[in-house]
Design a protein around this motif. Structure first.
Motif, PDB file in Angstrom:
ATOM      1  N   HIS A   1      -4.701  11.109  -1.995  1.00 20.32           N
ATOM      2  CA  HIS A   1      -5.688  10.193  -1.416  1.00 20.32           C
ATOM      3  C   HIS A   1      -5.117   9.518  -0.185  1.00 20.32           C
ATOM      4  N   SER A   2      -5.934   9.430   0.812  1.00 20.24           N
ATOM      5  CA  SER A   2      -5.525   8.644   1.966  1.00 20.24           C
ATOM      6  C   SER A   2      -6.546   7.532   2.114  1.00 20.24           C
TER       7      SER A   2
ATOM      8  N   HIS B   1       3.175  11.162  -9.426  1.00 14.87           N
ATOM      9  CA  HIS B   1       2.746  10.582  -8.168  1.00 14.87           C
ATOM     10  C   HIS B   1       1.561  11.296  -7.536  1.00 14.87           C
TER      11      HIS B   1
ATOM     12  N   LEU C   1       7.869   7.884  -3.451  1.00 18.12           N
ATOM     13  CA  LEU C   1       6.830   8.072  -4.449  1.00 18.12           C
ATOM     14  C   LEU C   1       7.217   9.081  -5.521  1.00 18.12           C
TER      15      LEU C   1
ATOM     16  N   HIS D   1      -1.481  11.049  -7.500  1.00 19.31           N
ATOM     17  CA  HIS D   1      -2.513  10.197  -6.920  1.00 19.31           C
ATOM     18  C   HIS D   1      -2.181   9.821  -5.473  1.00 19.31           C
ATOM     19  N   PHE D   2      -0.943   9.452  -5.267  1.00 14.92           N
ATOM     20  CA  PHE D   2      -0.565   8.978  -3.940  1.00 14.92           C
ATOM     21  C   PHE D   2      -0.670  10.083  -2.894  1.00 14.92           C
ATOM     22  N   HIS D   3      -0.384  11.291  -3.324  1.00 12.30           N
ATOM     23  CA  HIS D   3      -0.374  12.384  -2.360  1.00 12.30           C
ATOM     24  C   HIS D   3      -1.766  12.910  -2.049  1.00 12.30           C
TER      25      HIS D   3
ATOM     26  N   GLN E   1      -2.291   8.788 -14.776  1.00 14.11           N
ATOM     27  CA  GLN E   1      -2.191   9.833 -13.755  1.00 14.11           C
ATOM     28  C   GLN E   1      -1.870  11.154 -14.452  1.00 14.11           C
TER      29      GLN E   1
ATOM     30  N   ASP F   1      -3.663  12.712   5.173  1.00 20.26           N
ATOM     31  CA  ASP F   1      -2.411  12.081   5.594  1.00 20.26           C
ATOM     32  C   ASP F   1      -1.350  13.114   5.946  1.00 20.26           C
TER      33      ASP F   1
ATOM     34  N   ASN G   1       0.809  -1.202   0.000  1.00 22.87           N
ATOM     35  CA  ASN G   1       0.000   0.000   0.000  1.00 22.87           C
ATOM     36  C   ASN G   1       0.852   1.265   0.000  1.00 22.87           C
TER      37      ASN G   1
ATOM     38  N   GLU H   1       0.143   4.152  -0.632  1.00 25.19           N
ATOM     39  CA  GLU H   1      -0.491   5.347  -0.088  1.00 25.19           C
ATOM     40  C   GLU H   1      -0.264   5.463   1.425  1.00 25.19           C
TER      41      GLU H   1
END
Ligand SMILES: Nc1ncnc2c1ncn2[C@@H]1O[C@H](COP(=O)(O)OP(=O)(O)O)[C@@H](O)[C@H]1O
Ligand SMILES: [Mg+2]
Length: 270
Positions: free
Chosen positions: A259-260, A253, A229, A255-257, A249, A268, A199, A201
């Protein structure tokens, strides 16, 4: 506290971990990342003294963890008391008729009397939000509840190192969020955390340091999770993000930043 020196392990000729070298200090929180089959579970088993290196070494507090050292029951008992390991498949870890006995099991093994056992079980159940579950059969609980029982059972004997193998798998977002915060809190209280996950994220939330495994079962990178990331090419090479995903995307990156697990943007960052 923990050190591996060129440690390798194979299952009947099938390499699972190759030439792993690393040090983990007391109080650290480390995530192990890697595609399926890259060697994360094998490393966790080695750290917890469930398998021993075929070549190289694994040390805990400067003492070698080997078949030989573990054949001394006093050493083995003291070592296992310091280690807490929650398996990926918690079903394999739960075997008692009710939650109380499950959490009490390890404490009884250590030799606490029943008054102490009761106090410690209660503390562990309170900590994991399981008060009232004492008489429930672990077998009939939900996946998230089972994971909490396994966690309570491990925490009851107050280990120094807490290892969790893909603890977020199969958890609903709220339970995953709870576990993430719970683990951060345990780390703040001084427990050393070693967590394997895919994961991406959650890595930055759970730990400062990420250890990335390649599909060749070697350690591919050992770096601050903050920078992990930012290196999409590296994540692609480790098969942690794929081409398709990346192309869709807007920018690398993002997306990763954004969404939590709770789904709240920026949650996050707190
Ligand atoms: N009990 C086992 N018997 C044979 N091979 C195994 C066993 N456990 C794992 N392996 C193999 O060892 C490699 C590493 O596995 P593992 O450590 O479970 O990876 P990960 O946890 O990263 O998915 C894989 O190729 C896997 O197929
Ligand atoms: Mg695994």
């Amino acid at each position: 506290m923990l050190e591996m020196i060129s440690a390798s392990y194979s299952y009947g000729g099938q390499p699972a971990l190759r030439n792993a070298s690393l040090k983990i200090e007391k109080g650290e929180s480390v995530c192990l990342l890697g595609a399926n089959g890259s060697g994360k579970s094998t490393m966790l088993k080695m750290i917890n003294g469930l398998v021993f290196p075929d070549s190289g070494k694994c040390l805990f507090e400067s003492k070698e963890i080997s078949r030989k050292s573990m054949s001394d029951p006093r050493f083995a008992k003291a070592f296992y008391r310091k280690m807490g390991f929650v398996f990926q498949n918690v079903e394999a870890q739960l075997f008692c008729a009710d939650v109380y006995d499950e959490v009490a099991f390890g404490l009884r093994q250590i030799g606490f009397d029943e008054t102490e056992v009761r106090m410690k079980v209660e503390d562990a159940l309170k900590l994991t939000g399981l008060l009232g579950f004492e008489k429930r059969a672990p077998y009939h609980l939900s996946g998230g509840e089972k994971k909490k029982v396994a966690l309570a059972a491990v925490l009851a004997s107050d280990p120094e190192v807490l290892s969790l193998d893909e603890p977020l798998n199969g958890l609903d977002p709220r339970t995953a969020r709870w576990l993430c915060e719970f683990l951060q809190d345990q780390n703040a209280k001084g427990k050393t955390l070693i967590i394997s996950t895919h994961n991406l994220e959650l890595v930055q939330e759970m730990s400062r340091r990420a250890i990335l495994f390649g599909e060749d079962h070697t350690i591919f990178a050992d770096m601050p999770s903050m920078s992990l990331l930012d290196d999409i090419d590296m994540l692609k090479r480790a098969n942690l993000v794929d081409e398709y995903y990346h192309k869709h995307q807007d920018s690398g990156h993002s997306h990763f930043h954004s969404h939590s697990v709770s789904g709240k943007p920026g949650a996050d960052k707190g």
